[in-house]
Design a protein around this motif. Structure first.
Motif, PDB file in Angstrom:
ATOM      1  N   UNK A   1      41.705  17.672  70.766  1.00  0.00           N
ATOM      2  CA  UNK A   1      41.582  18.848  71.629  1.00  0.00           C
ATOM      3  C   UNK A   1      40.700  19.917  70.995  1.00  0.00           C
ATOM      4  N   UNK A   2      40.768  20.068  69.683  1.00  0.00           N
ATOM      5  CA  UNK A   2      39.934  21.058  69.007  1.00  0.00           C
ATOM      6  C   UNK A   2      38.459  20.693  69.118  1.00  0.00           C
ATOM      7  N   UNK A   3      38.149  19.417  68.944  1.00  0.00           N
ATOM      8  CA  UNK A   3      36.765  18.978  69.086  1.00  0.00           C
ATOM      9  C   UNK A   3      36.267  19.217  70.519  1.00  0.00           C
ATOM     10  N   UNK A   4      37.080  18.840  71.486  1.00  0.00           N
ATOM     11  CA  UNK A   4      36.676  18.988  72.886  1.00  0.00           C
ATOM     12  C   UNK A   4      36.472  20.449  73.248  1.00  0.00           C
ATOM     13  N   UNK A   5      37.359  21.325  72.794  1.00  0.00           N
ATOM     14  CA  UNK A   5      37.223  22.752  73.080  1.00  0.00           C
ATOM     15  C   UNK A   5      35.978  23.348  72.436  1.00  0.00           C
ATOM     16  N   UNK A   6      35.473  22.681  71.414  1.00  0.00           N
ATOM     17  CA  UNK A   6      34.261  23.141  70.735  1.00  0.00           C
ATOM     18  C   UNK A   6      33.019  22.447  71.267  1.00  0.00           C
TER      19      UNK A   6
END
Length: 213
Positions: free
Chosen positions: A116-121
């Motif tokens: 989720x952190x990668x996707x949000x970035x």
């Protein structure tokens, strides 16, 4: 912008002294081993390392983007050093300044953050990427589908001066079927390599690339 031009599989790659490659045909920046968050990781262990080391690296990327105007950026692994910390927010804010650029992460052994952190970035995350017979993996693929470009190694060589003084410098290492990228991050260390006579070494020396064959 100073660069050294290399041809791989009939594609044009500009090797830059900022330790990145610009792929002309794909309008893509290629870099590896930023290890964002490593400064914070060391601070937790009691080593006083400033996060400004990462801020300066983003400034370097900003200047390259302004000059070359890439359409995509390939991070060839170890974008972030370990668990989530405040320095990930630096990357998040930086990434959202470039909504028009495609951001792709080829996962490395240190890329262990939640998806989720990668996707949000804005990152597209994958284990490997094949474009026009050029294959990108973080660690070298012994059986690649095309010419393999990887990171992970942090390659460097010792350059010896006329007074027999030596200095270990990062380098691009090109071989017949694969290449290793230097670590973009300044807080990553350098692994000294023992090149063979068939290797092509491109040493990063301040503001220039020196070809050593």
């Amino acid at each position: 912008m100073k660069h050294f031009e290399a041809k791989i599989q009939n594609q044009t790659f500009y090797l830059l002294p900022e330790k990145v490659i610009f792929w002309k045909e794909q309008k893509a920046l290629i870099l590896s081993d930023l290890h964002i968050g490593k400064a914070s990781h060391f601070r937790k262990a009691g080593v006083p390392i400033s996060s400004h080391i990462h801020v300066n690296e983003f400034f370097v990327l900003d200047a390259i983007i302004e000059e070359l105007k890439p359409e995509k950026i390939l991070f060839v692994g170890d974008l972030f050093h370990s668990e989530h910390n405040q320095e990930w927010d630096l990357f998040y804010n930086w990434a959202h300044n470039y909504e028009h650029i495609e951001l792709i992460l080829i996962k490395g052994n240190h890329d262990i953050l939640p998806e989720s952190l990668y996707q949000n970035s804005r990152l597209q995350v994958m284990d490997q990427l094949l474009i026009d017979n050029i294959e990108f993996t973080h660690e070298r693929n012994e059986n690649p589908e095309g010419y393999n470009i990887s990171g992970h190694l942090h390659p460097g060589v010792s350059m010896v001066g006329s007074g027999k003084q030596s200095l270990k410098l990062p380098c691009f290492l090109f071989r017949e079927d694969h290449a290793f990228l230097p670590a973009f991050g300044h807080f990553t260390g350098i692994a000294k390599i023992k090149p063979s006579k068939k290797d092509n070494i491109f040493v990063v020396a301040e503001n220039e690339i020196i070809h050593v064959s």
